[in-house]
Design a protein around this motif. Structure first.
Motif, PDB file in Angstrom:
ATOM      1  N   PHE A   1     -12.110   6.359   4.546  1.00 37.66           N
ATOM      2  CA  PHE A   1     -12.317   5.694   3.693  1.00 37.66           C
ATOM      3  C   PHE A   1     -11.697   7.429   2.854  1.00 37.66           C
ATOM      4  O   PHE A   1     -12.093   8.138   2.767  1.00 37.66           O
ATOM      5  N   ILE A   2     -11.011   6.688   1.230  1.00 42.37           N
ATOM      6  CA  ILE A   2     -10.159   8.740   0.870  1.00 42.37           C
ATOM      7  C   ILE A   2     -10.391   7.834  -0.692  1.00 42.37           C
ATOM      8  O   ILE A   2      -9.850   6.193  -0.837  1.00 42.37           O
ATOM      9  N   LEU A   3     -10.398   8.383  -1.553  1.00 43.80           N
ATOM     10  CA  LEU A   3     -10.894   8.424  -3.229  1.00 43.80           C
ATOM     11  C   LEU A   3      -8.576   8.419  -3.265  1.00 43.80           C
ATOM     12  O   LEU A   3      -8.415   9.620  -3.557  1.00 43.80           O
ATOM     13  N   THR A   4      -8.167   8.218  -4.302  1.00 47.86           N
ATOM     14  CA  THR A   4      -6.825   8.569  -4.626  1.00 47.86           C
ATOM     15  C   THR A   4      -7.170   9.208  -6.085  1.00 47.86           C
ATOM     16  O   THR A   4      -8.151   8.906  -6.869  1.00 47.86           O
TER      17      THR A   4
ATOM     18  N   ALA B   1       0.322  -1.122   0.310  1.00 48.55           N
ATOM     19  CA  ALA B   1       0.010   0.212   0.040  1.00 48.55           C
ATOM     20  C   ALA B   1       0.942   1.280   0.139  1.00 48.55           C
ATOM     21  O   ALA B   1       1.704   0.931   1.018  1.00 48.55           O
ATOM     22  N   TYR B   2       0.223   2.300  -0.682  1.00 51.21           N
ATOM     23  CA  TYR B   2       1.148   3.320  -0.529  1.00 51.21           C
ATOM     24  C   TYR B   2       0.117   4.351  -1.365  1.00 51.21           C
ATOM     25  O   TYR B   2      -1.370   4.356  -1.903  1.00 51.21           O
TER      26      TYR B   2
ATOM     27  N   THR C   1      -3.395  -1.594  -1.628  1.00 60.18           N
ATOM     28  CA  THR C   1      -2.711  -1.969  -2.125  1.00 60.18           C
ATOM     29  C   THR C   1      -2.138  -1.297  -3.580  1.00 60.18           C
ATOM     30  O   THR C   1      -1.902  -0.394  -3.575  1.00 60.18           O
ATOM     31  N   ILE C   2      -1.430  -2.126  -4.632  1.00 59.93           N
ATOM     32  CA  ILE C   2      -0.515  -1.384  -5.987  1.00 59.93           C
ATOM     33  C   ILE C   2      -1.722  -0.586  -6.866  1.00 59.93           C
ATOM     34  O   ILE C   2      -3.199  -1.706  -6.600  1.00 59.93           O
ATOM     35  N   HIS C   3      -1.270   1.031  -7.523  1.00 61.20           N
ATOM     36  CA  HIS C   3      -2.199   0.668  -7.678  1.00 61.20           C
ATOM     37  C   HIS C   3      -3.401   1.145  -7.879  1.00 61.20           C
ATOM     38  O   HIS C   3      -5.518   0.845  -8.558  1.00 61.20           O
ATOM     39  N   SER C   4      -4.174   1.070  -6.461  1.00 62.48           N
ATOM     40  CA  SER C   4      -5.225   1.094  -5.756  1.00 62.48           C
ATOM     41  C   SER C   4      -6.595   2.450  -6.282  1.00 62.48           C
ATOM     42  O   SER C   4      -5.442   3.308  -6.712  1.00 62.48           O
ATOM     43  N   LEU C   5      -7.340   2.158  -6.047  1.00 57.38           N
ATOM     44  CA  LEU C   5      -8.360   2.809  -6.568  1.00 57.38           C
ATOM     45  C   LEU C   5      -9.198   4.316  -4.752  1.00 57.38           C
ATOM     46  O   LEU C   5      -9.224   5.119  -4.433  1.00 57.38           O
ATOM     47  N   PHE C   6      -8.466   3.230  -4.079  1.00 58.08           N
ATOM     48  CA  PHE C   6      -9.400   3.428  -2.852  1.00 58.08           C
ATOM     49  C   PHE C   6      -8.462   2.869  -1.972  1.00 58.08           C
ATOM     50  O   PHE C   6      -7.440   1.849  -1.860  1.00 58.08           O
ATOM     51  N   HIS C   7      -8.549   4.080  -0.376  1.00 57.06           N
ATOM     52  CA  HIS C   7      -7.515   3.252   0.720  1.00 57.06           C
ATOM     53  C   HIS C   7      -8.366   3.459   2.037  1.00 57.06           C
ATOM     54  O   HIS C   7      -9.287   4.315   2.341  1.00 57.06           O
ATOM     55  N   THR C   8      -8.393   2.074   2.326  1.00 56.68           N
ATOM     56  CA  THR C   8      -9.014   2.222   3.646  1.00 56.68           C
ATOM     57  C   THR C   8      -8.853   2.137   5.012  1.00 56.68           C
ATOM     58  O   THR C   8      -7.271   1.325   5.303  1.00 56.68           O
ATOM     59  N   TYR C   9      -8.451   2.231   6.661  1.00 59.50           N
ATOM     60  CA  TYR C   9      -8.272   2.589   7.133  1.00 59.50           C
ATOM     61  C   TYR C   9      -9.007   2.275   8.591  1.00 59.50           C
ATOM     62  O   TYR C   9      -9.758   3.612   8.844  1.00 59.50           O
ATOM     63  N   GLU C  10      -9.306   1.488   9.456  1.00 53.12           N
ATOM     64  CA  GLU C  10     -10.689   1.915  10.360  1.00 53.12           C
ATOM     65  C   GLU C  10     -11.481   2.062   9.517  1.00 53.12           C
ATOM     66  O   GLU C  10     -12.175   1.599   8.773  1.00 53.12           O
TER      67      GLU C  10
ATOM     68  N   LEU D   1       0.009  12.497  -8.662  1.00 52.56           N
ATOM     69  CA  LEU D   1      -1.039  12.542  -9.653  1.00 52.56           C
ATOM     70  C   LEU D   1      -0.382  11.931 -10.650  1.00 52.56           C
ATOM     71  O   LEU D   1      -0.749  11.340 -12.104  1.00 52.56           O
ATOM     72  N   ARG D   2       1.308  11.794 -10.576  1.00 54.75           N
ATOM     73  CA  ARG D   2       2.040  10.637 -11.976  1.00 54.75           C
ATOM     74  C   ARG D   2       1.201   9.520 -11.677  1.00 54.75           C
ATOM     75  O   ARG D   2       1.091   9.056 -13.112  1.00 54.75           O
ATOM     76  N   ASP D   3       0.742   8.255 -10.066  1.00 58.16           N
ATOM     77  CA  ASP D   3       0.488   7.316 -11.060  1.00 58.16           C
ATOM     78  C   ASP D   3      -1.054   7.622 -11.456  1.00 58.16           C
ATOM     79  O   ASP D   3      -1.702   6.758 -12.752  1.00 58.16           O
ATOM     80  N   ALA D   4      -1.512   8.865 -11.282  1.00 55.55           N
ATOM     81  CA  ALA D   4      -2.554   9.201 -12.213  1.00 55.55           C
ATOM     82  C   ALA D   4      -2.840   9.014 -13.896  1.00 55.55           C
ATOM     83  O   ALA D   4      -3.532   8.582 -14.862  1.00 55.55           O
ATOM     84  N   LEU D   5      -1.638   9.720 -13.956  1.00 54.24           N
ATOM     85  CA  LEU D   5      -1.223   9.501 -15.549  1.00 54.24           C
ATOM     86  C   LEU D   5      -0.695   8.744 -16.403  1.00 54.24           C
ATOM     87  O   LEU D   5      -0.974   8.375 -17.196  1.00 54.24           O
TER      88      LEU D   5
END
Length: 200
Positions: free
Chosen positions: A137-140, A89-90, A125-134, A94-98
């Protein structure tokens, strides 16, 4: 024709390609050259699609089997600030979005060949669209690229030719013929597409 009966049983041929990372492989730490290097690596997907399609045609002259790009995207080291247990997870940038935009444009240009194209992973995880923790919830940035491209699903692509200068210290140059305009009946044209330039 070799394996003709077996080919008739296939729906798609899998293709994985991660464009990886650059430098120290940290998602949010890179130089200008590393910015363009990752975009150039993402752009390699076009050659992979074309080359795989050519070889597939030697065994499937009727073109019944399509490509299924079942994993693609950037792949950086896990962020040390992310709790253990989140595989690779990371926080994307913007570079990943491109990287996402470049790949989606390639898949659109080759819609006759690519039946399915999935980003590497969906959550945490890798190149995710979403991140969650407890309970958070965020959008990447990758999610927002998909959101921008969604209204164009099922529309007609219009081939657009352009010329782009090379980056200051890079060989990266997006391919010409990027489909950036899609049209729907009785609706105004929508313009989108990946930009390979830097924001200042």
């Amino acid at each position: 024709m070799k394996g003709g009966r077996q080919i008739a049983k296939l729906y798609g041929w899998g293709l994985h390609y991660y464009c990886g990372s650059t430098g120290q492989q940290i998602a949010n730490e890179y130089t200008e050259n590393e910015w363009y290097d990752l975009l150039e690596r993402a752009n390699r997907m076009e050659t992979l699609v074309e080359d795989h399609w050519q070889v597939m045609g030697e065994f499937d002259r009727e073109r019944r089997v399509k490509l299924c790009v079942d994993e693609w995207g950037a792949w950086h080291k896990q962020d040390p600030d992310v709790p253990p247990g989140y595989l690779y997870a990371y926080a994307g940038t913007l570079r990943d979005a491109l990287v996402s935009a470049i790949n989606l444009d390639i898949f659109q240009r080759h819609a006759d060949k690519v039946a399915m194209a999935n980003p590497a992973q969906l959550v945490n995880t890798i190149h995710s669209l979403f991140h969650t923790y407890e309970d958070k919830f965020i959008l990447t940035p990758n999610y927002h690229v998909f959101e921008m491209y969604m209204p164009h699903a099922g529309a007609t692509a219009v081939r657009t030719e352009f010329i782009s200068p090379k980056g200051a210290q890079s060989s990266f140059r997006p391919r010409s013929g990027l489909h950036v305009l899609t049209l729907r009946r009785k609706k105004r044209p929508r313009v989108s597409g990946g930009s390979a330039g830097r924001l200042r």
